[in-house]
Design a protein around this motif. Structure first.
Motif, PDB file in Angstrom:
ATOM      1  N   ASN A   1      49.341  26.319  18.458  1.00  0.00           N
ATOM      2  CA  ASN A   1      50.623  26.772  19.006  1.00  0.00           C
ATOM      3  C   ASN A   1      51.749  25.840  18.612  1.00  0.00           C
ATOM      4  OD1 ASN A   1      49.417  28.893  20.311  1.00  0.00           O
ATOM      5  ND2 ASN A   1      49.410  27.930  22.320  1.00  0.00           N
ATOM      6  N   HIS A   2      52.962  26.378  18.615  1.00  0.00           N
ATOM      7  CA  HIS A   2      54.142  25.557  18.380  1.00  0.00           C
ATOM      8  C   HIS A   2      54.560  24.826  19.661  1.00  0.00           C
ATOM      9  CE1 HIS A   2      58.433  24.606  17.760  1.00  0.00           C
ATOM     10  NE2 HIS A   2      58.116  24.519  16.495  1.00  0.00           N
TER      11      HIS A   2
ATOM     12  N   VAL B   1      47.877  31.359  23.145  1.00  0.00           N
ATOM     13  CA  VAL B   1      49.036  32.061  22.583  1.00  0.00           C
ATOM     14  C   VAL B   1      50.046  32.438  23.669  1.00  0.00           C
ATOM     15  CG1 VAL B   1      47.846  32.977  20.569  1.00  0.00           C
ATOM     16  CG2 VAL B   1      47.852  34.297  22.688  1.00  0.00           C
ATOM     17  N   LEU B   2      49.594  32.515  24.905  1.00  0.00           N
ATOM     18  CA  LEU B   2      50.493  32.852  26.002  1.00  0.00           C
ATOM     19  C   LEU B   2      51.609  31.820  26.145  1.00  0.00           C
ATOM     20  CD1 LEU B   2      47.821  33.808  28.697  1.00  0.00           C
ATOM     21  CD2 LEU B   2      48.796  35.223  26.887  1.00  0.00           C
ATOM     22  N   SER B   3      51.335  30.578  25.733  1.00  0.00           N
ATOM     23  CA  SER B   3      52.329  29.516  25.863  1.00  0.00           C
ATOM     24  C   SER B   3      53.564  29.810  25.022  1.00  0.00           C
ATOM     25  CB  SER B   3      51.733  28.169  25.437  1.00  0.00           C
ATOM     26  OG  SER B   3      50.754  27.742  26.348  1.00  0.00           O
ATOM     27  N   ASP B   4      53.344  30.209  23.767  1.00  0.00           N
ATOM     28  CA  ASP B   4      54.480  30.350  22.866  1.00  0.00           C
ATOM     29  C   ASP B   4      55.350  31.550  23.219  1.00  0.00           C
ATOM     30  OD1 ASP B   4      53.847  28.070  21.569  1.00  0.00           O
ATOM     31  OD2 ASP B   4      53.463  28.961  19.615  1.00  0.00           O
TER      32      ASP B   4
ATOM     33  N   GLU C   1      45.957  16.805  20.768  1.00  0.00           N
ATOM     34  CA  GLU C   1      46.995  17.170  21.739  1.00  0.00           C
ATOM     35  C   GLU C   1      48.045  16.064  21.776  1.00  0.00           C
ATOM     36  OE1 GLU C   1      46.115  19.289  25.609  1.00  0.00           O
ATOM     37  OE2 GLU C   1      44.156  18.438  25.186  1.00  0.00           O
ATOM     38  N   THR C   2      49.210  16.322  21.226  1.00  0.00           N
ATOM     39  CA  THR C   2      50.248  15.289  21.191  1.00  0.00           C
ATOM     40  C   THR C   2      50.794  14.978  22.581  1.00  0.00           C
ATOM     41  OG1 THR C   2      51.921  16.964  20.667  1.00  0.00           O
ATOM     42  CG2 THR C   2      50.907  15.800  18.814  1.00  0.00           C
TER      43      THR C   2
ATOM     44  N   PHE D   1      54.024  31.902  11.759  1.00  0.00           N
ATOM     45  CA  PHE D   1      53.624  30.494  11.852  1.00  0.00           C
ATOM     46  C   PHE D   1      52.215  30.391  12.430  1.00  0.00           C
ATOM     47  CE2 PHE D   1      53.477  26.509  14.312  1.00  0.00           C
ATOM     48  CZ  PHE D   1      53.839  25.576  13.351  1.00  0.00           C
ATOM     49  N   GLN D   2      51.974  31.071  13.547  1.00  0.00           N
ATOM     50  CA  GLN D   2      50.645  31.044  14.153  1.00  0.00           C
ATOM     51  C   GLN D   2      49.606  31.697  13.251  1.00  0.00           C
ATOM     52  OE1 GLN D   2      51.142  32.882  18.052  1.00  0.00           O
ATOM     53  NE2 GLN D   2      50.920  30.893  19.016  1.00  0.00           N
ATOM     54  N   SER D   3      49.989  32.767  12.581  1.00  0.00           N
ATOM     55  CA  SER D   3      49.060  33.480  11.713  1.00  0.00           C
ATOM     56  C   SER D   3      48.588  32.590  10.564  1.00  0.00           C
ATOM     57  CB  SER D   3      49.721  34.749  11.166  1.00  0.00           C
ATOM     58  OG  SER D   3      48.826  35.466  10.355  1.00  0.00           O
ATOM     59  N   MET D   4      49.526  31.867   9.952  1.00  0.00           N
ATOM     60  CA  MET D   4      49.147  30.994   8.836  1.00  0.00           C
ATOM     61  C   MET D   4      48.232  29.852   9.282  1.00  0.00           C
ATOM     62  SD  MET D   4      52.389  30.688   6.225  1.00  0.00           S
ATOM     63  CE  MET D   4      53.642  30.266   7.450  1.00  0.00           C
ATOM     64  N   LEU D   5      48.321  29.478  10.551  1.00  0.00           N
ATOM     65  CA  LEU D   5      47.510  28.375  11.060  1.00  0.00           C
ATOM     66  C   LEU D   5      46.280  28.853  11.831  1.00  0.00           C
ATOM     67  CD1 LEU D   5      50.440  26.116  12.322  1.00  0.00           C
ATOM     68  CD2 LEU D   5      49.106  25.807  10.238  1.00  0.00           C
TER      69      LEU D   5
END
Length: 364
Positions: free
Chosen positions: A215-216, A246-249, A154-155, A140-144
Motif C-alpha cells: 500500500n501507499h 487495500v482498504l487503507s488506501d 513496516e516503516t 501503483f498497487q497493481s504494479m507492486l
C-alpha cells in the motif's frame, strides 16, 4: 537551525551526482521531511535533497531499502511494457558514495532523488482529479501486487492497525492523564459501540480471508505528479509504502478527499461525504486494480472509508484524552474539534453505506 548553503553542498558531495550543484532552496509544503530543490551550475533544476525525519521513520535503512525495492520494481514493469520517458514515470533515487541509499552526517539522514521535469501537482479536489487519482493509485498497487510477502518492512509499525489504535485509546481512557474523560464520555461510548465491527480487517486476515498488499498509505491527490497536459506521470511520497490492506488506501482518500468540510471544521453542518468523489475515485481505481483484487476486497472498499475515518476519530480523541501529546494543536480543544468533525463524517459515511455498496455491485 538550518544548515548553510555550503553545508548543503557538502552533503550533496556525498552522493553520486552527474552534474555540479550550484544553488539550493526550500521546495514544496511537506510536513514531515525537509525538502530542498537543487539547481546545477547550468541553471537546471536537477535534484531534490531531503532531510529524513528519523523521529517518525526510525529505521532509515529499512525506509530507503523499501523505496529502492519499490521504485526498481516499477521501473522494470515500465520497461517491460515498452514505456517511454520512464524517468518521469517513477522516482529515481541516487546512491551515496558509501553505497547506501542515504547519507548520515552524524545527526541527520539525507537522500537525493532526480527532480521530475515538466511536472505539476494539484491541491484541489474535484471529480476529474479523483478519477485520475483512483487510476494512479490503483495502477501503483497493481504494479507492486506481485512483490513477495516479506519484501518490504513496516516503516511505521501498526500504522493502520485498528486493534492497535483501539488499545492506545483504551490505555488513554484508563489512565485519563489530563482529566478530560468526563467531558468526552459520549464520544467514548460511540467509539466502543463500533469497536468490534471496525476490527474486521484484522479478524479476516487472521482467518486467512483477507490478504496483505503493498500500500501507499498516504493517498492524497497532491502525492501524484501530472505532466504539462494534466496526465498522470507517477505517484510520489513513498515513505509510507509498506504491507497492509487495500482498504487503507481507498479509505484514506475517501476520508480526506470526499469530506465536504475541513478536517477540523467547527461547523458540523459543513461535514458530509461527497458520494460523487467516492464514485469517481472508485471507478478509476477499479479500472487499474481490478486484476488483482479478490471479491471480498472489492465488496469491502466502501467499508474502508468508514474504517479510516473511525480510526482517525479514535486517534484524535486518544490524543485529546492524553493531553494533546501527539498532534500539533493551534487552538484550545483542537483535537476535540477534530474528533467531532471526523465523527460527523463517519456518521455521514454510515448513512450512505447502502448507496456505496450498491455502486460496487457492478464490479462483483
Amino acid at each position: 537551525m538550518q544548515p548553510t548553503k555550503e553545508a548543503y553542498l557538502q552533503i550533496l558531495d556525498k552522493f553520486e551526482l552527474s552534474e555540479q550543484p550550484a544553488d539550493i532552496m526550500p521546495f514544496g509544503n511537506g510536513h514531515i521531511n525537509d525538502t530542498l530543490k537543487v539547481t546545477t551550475d547550468k541553471g537546471e533544476d536537477k535534484y531534490i535533497l531531503q532531510r529524513i525525519n528519523h523521529r517518525i521513520f526510525t529505521d532509515v535503512e529499512m525506509l530507503q531499502n523499501n523505496i529502492h525495492r519499490v521504485t526498481s520494481h516499477i521501473r522494470k514493469k515500465l520497461e517491460a511494457l515498452g514505456e517511454q520517458d520512464i524517468d518521469r514515470k517513477v522516482l529515481t533515487f541516487l546512491p551515496a558514495k558509501n553505497g547506501k541509499w542515504y547519507y548520515f552526517d552524524g545527526e541527520n539522514y539525507w537522500r537525493v532523488s532526480l527532480m521530475i521535469p515538466r511536472s505539476q501537482s494539484f491541491e484541489e479536489i474535484n471529480v476529474a482529479f479523483s478519477y485520475e487519482a483512483g487510476k494512479a493509485f490503483g495502477n501503483f498497487q497493481s504494479m507492486l501486487s506481485d512483490l513477495p510477502e516479506g519484501a518490504l518492512g513496516e516503516t511505521i509499525p501498526n500504522f493502520h492497525n485498528m486493534e492497535f489504535r483501539l488499545q492506545q485509546f483504551h490505555d488513554a481512557v484508563k489512565a485519563n492523564p489530563a482529566g478530560r474523560l468526563d467531558e468526552v464520555q459520549d464520544l467514548v461510548e460511540e467509539i466502543e459501540k463500533r469497536a468490534k465491527a471496525m476490527c474486521m480487517q484484522e479478524i479476516l486476515y487472521r482467518d486467512g480471508k483477507l490478504k496483505k498488499r503493498t500500500n501507499h498509505c498516504d493517498t492524497k491527490v497532491n502525492n501524484i505528479l501530472f505532466d504539462e497536459n494534466g496526465k498522470v506521470l507517477c505517484v510520489i511520497d513513498l515513505d509510507t509504502v509498506m504491507p497492509g490492506f487495500v482498504l487503507s488506501d481507498i479509505g484514506d482518500f475517501i476520508r480526506t478527499a470526499a469530506n465536504t468540510g475541513a478536517e477540523d471544521d467547527e461547523n458540523l453542518d459543513n461535514v458530509n461525504v461527497n458520494v460523487e468523489i467516492f464514485k469517481a475515485y472508485t471507478q478509476g481505481y477499479m479500472e487499474t486494480a481490478n486484476s488483482f483484487l479478490t471479491p471480498l476486497e472489492i465488496s469491502m472498499l466502501p467499508y474502508g472509508g468508514r474504517l479510516l475515518t473511525y480510526m482517525q476519530t479514535v486517534r484524535f480523541l486518544t490524543d485529546y484524552i492524553n493531553g494533546d501529546t501527539y498532534y500539533k494543536i493551534h487552538k484550545p480543544k483542537h483535537n476535540l474539534i477534530r474528533t467531532k468533525a471526523q465523527f460527523k463524517l463517519l456518521q455521514s459515511l454510515e448513512a450512505h453505506a447502502a448507496e456505496m455498496a450498491e455502486f460496487m455491485e457492478v464490479y462483483l
